[in-house]
Scaffold this active site. Structure first.
Site, PDB file in Angstrom:
ATOM      1  CB  CYS A  27     -12.663   6.830  97.791  1.00 12.46           C
ATOM      2  SG  CYS A  27     -14.104   6.272  98.718  1.00 12.46           S
ATOM      3  CB  THR A  28     -11.927   3.756 102.239  1.00 11.75           C
ATOM      4  OG1 THR A  28     -13.221   4.348 102.306  1.00 11.75           O
ATOM      5  CG2 THR A  28     -11.403   3.504 103.644  1.00 11.75           C
TER       6      THR A  28
END
Length: 447
Positions: free
Chosen positions: A209-210
Site C-alpha cells: 500500500c505504501t
C-alpha cells in the site's frame, strides 16, 4: 656475487617447511609439500567482484598456481572504487576474464582459467574437479546453490560417518559495509550453509500500500516499478535481476515515479542495490576478509595449522572487533546430511518420480532434472539435452539406476513460493521396495 634477494616463497616456507604445535594430523613439512601444493592443488573462486578480486590476488600470492574463477557479471563504472583489478577501459568486459588476466600479469607462474557464465550453467562434475571451493559472493541464493553442489559429492558410511575422500571443503567470505565474515565449511563435519541459514536476516520488505499510494523514498519508487509496475506491463513474464534490459526498465520507471512525487535520489546503482538487496562494499573490509579466507584455504590444503572453528565475524564500524564462533552441524540438514530418503516401487517411472518430487513435503521441487552417477537421466534444459533424455521419462527408474537396491540420486530444480523461486540441488537416497539387499534400517523413515 651470490644472489641475496629473498625468495617470493620465504614467508610461505616458514609455514610449510617446519613442524609446529598447531599443525594438522596429516601435515608433513618439507619442500615436497610446497611443490605439490603449487602443482596439484586446484582452487575454484566463485565470484570476481570486490571480494573475488582480493581472493584471486591473495591465493596467487599464497603459492597456488592452478586457479579458476567463475562470474556472470560485466564490469561497471560503479565497481572501480573497490574492485582494484579493473580499469576504466575494462567497463563492459566480463569480470572473470579481466580479473584472471590482471593477476596473471602481476604474479608469474600462476595460471587462472576464467568462466564467464552463471554458476548453474556448469555441470555438477565441473565442481568436483577442484580440491577447494572459495566463495566471494553477495547473494544468499548463489551461496545456497554452491553449498548444495559441494554437499552433493558427500557420501556416508553405513554408520552415517562421512567418507573423507568425498568431502569437498569450502571457504566462504562475505562483506557488508564495515562488517564481514569468513567461515570454513567441511561438509559432513562442520555446519554447511543451510545448517546456519538463520544467521542471515530476512530481507527488508515494504508494504504494497505504501509503494502504490504514498511512496516516501527512492527505494519505494524502485520497488514500485519492480514489484507492481513490472507485472502490470509484462503480464506473465518473470523479472530477471541479472538481465540488463530488465534492470534498465525498472530504473526508468522508478525515475518517472520519483519525479511524479518529487522524490530525489533514484540512480541506476541504487536500483540494482534495492532490487538485488546489495549492500555497498568497502575495499578495506574486502581485503581483511579475503586474507582470512586465503589463510584458511592454505591451512586446509596443506594441514600447516588447524582450521578455523568455524565462523569468524569482523566488525570495523566502531573500533575493531573480531570473534570466532563454533556453530554445530544440523544432523537433520537436507543438504549436508546423508540425503532425503525416498522409498519407491520398482515400477515407478522416471516421469512419475519427477512428479513425486514436487509433492514431497520436504522437497517441493519443481522442474527437476535428474542425474545418476554423472549420467543425465533427464534434463529440463537446454532443449537439445531435454530432447536427448526425453525417452527416459517412460522407463522405470529402477532400470535406469542399473537395478540396484539402493543408491544416491542428484536432482536439480526450483523451489519456493510463486513470487520467489530459487534454484537448488538435492541429494536423494532412493530405496526400492522388495529388492534383495534392502534392510529394515534402509526403509526406516522413508517418504
Amino acid at each position: 656475487m651470490a644472489d641475496t634477494a629473498p625468495s617470493r616463497s620465504r614467508d610461505l616456507d616458514k609455514l610449510l617447511l617446519r613442524a609446529g604445535n598447531l599443525v594438522g594430523p596429516t601435515f608433513e613439512p618439507g619442500t615436497e609439500l610446497r611443490d605439490d601444493l603449487q602443482e596439484y592443488a586446484r582452487i575454484l573462486v566463485v565470484g570476481a567482484g570486490g571480494l573475488g578480486c582480493e581472493l584471486l590476488k591473495d591465493l596467487a600470492l599464497s603459492g597456488f598456481k592452478n586457479l579458476e574463477v567463475i562470474d556472470m557479471d560485466r564490469i561497471e563504472v560503479s565497481n572501480l572504487n573497490r574492485q582494484f583489478l579493473f580499469r576504466m577501459e575494462d567497463v563492459g568486459k566480463p569480470k572473470a576474464e579481466v580479473a584472471a588476466k590482471r593477476v596473471m600479469e602481476r604474479v608469474s607462474g600462476v595460471n587462472i582459467v576464467p568462466h564467464f557464465c552463471r554458476i548453474e550453467d556448469k555441470d555438477i562434475s565441473f565442481y568436483n574437479d577442484f580440491n577447494i571451493i572459495v566463495l566471494g559472493l553477495d547473494s544468499i541464493e548463489a551461496r545456497s546453490y554452491i553449498n548444495a553442489v559441494a554437499c552433493s559429492f558427500l557420501e556416508y558410511e553405513t554408520d552415517d560417518k562421512p567418507r573423507e575422500e568425498t568431502i569437498k571443503p569450502m571457504v566462504d567470505g562475505g562483506t557488508e559495509g564495515f562488517k564481514g565474515h569468513a567461515r570454513v565449511i567441511i561438509p559432513g563435519v562442520t555446519p554447511c550453509f543451510e545448517c546456519t541459514i538463520w544467521l542471515f536476516p530476512p530481507q527488508v520488505k515494504f508494504p504494497l500500500c505504501t509503494l502504490a499510494e504514498t511512496p516516501r523514498t527512492a527505494a519505494h519508487c524502485i520497488e514500485y516499478a519492480h514489484l507492481i509496475k513490472w507485472d502490470e506491463v509484462h503480464s506473465g513474464k518473470s523479472f530477471d535481476p541479472d538481465d540488463p534490459e530488465h534492470m534498465q526498465w525498472v530504473y526508468s520507471e522508478a525515475v518517472k515515479r520519483a519525479e511524479l512525487f518529487g522524490i530525489p535520489g533514484v540512480t541506476y546503482s541504487l536500483t540494482q542495490g534495492v532490487v538485488k538487496n546489495i549492500i555497498p562494499a568497502i575495499a578495506s573490509t574486502n581485503a581483511i576478509i579475503s586474507a582470512a579466507c586465503a589463510l584458511e584455504t592454505l591451512k586446509i590444503a596443506s594441514g600447516c595449522s588447524k582450521t578455523l572453528s568455524n565462523y569468524l565475524t569482523y566488525n570495523g564500524v566502531a573500533g575493531l572487533h573480531i570473534k570466532v564462533t563454533e556453530f554445530v552441524k544440523d544432523k537433520d540438514c537436507l543438504v549436508c546430511g546423508p540425503g532425503v530418503l525416498i522409498e519407491l516401487d520398482t515400477s515407478v517411472t522416471l516421469e512419475k518420480f519427477i512428479n513425486l518430487l514436487e509433492e514431497h513435503p520436504k522437497l517441493q521441487l519443481a522442474k527437476a532434472s535428474v542425474t545418476y552417477r554423472g549420467k543425465n537421466l533427464y534434463m529440463q534444459a537446454p532443449p537439445v539435452l531435454e530432447e536427448m533424455t526425453r525417452s527416459n521419462l517412460s522407463l522405470p527408474l529402477y532400470d535406469l539406476m542399473d537395478k540396484v537396491a539402493k543408491d544416491i540420486l542428484h536432482v536439480t530444480g526450483v523451489t519456493g513460493q510463486s513470487d520467489k523461486k530459487t534454484s537448488c540441488l538435492r541429494k536423494l537416497r532412493v530405496v526400492f521396495r522388495g529388492v534383495d539387499g534392502v534392510t529394515d534400517m534402509d526403509m526406516a523413515g522413508g517418504a
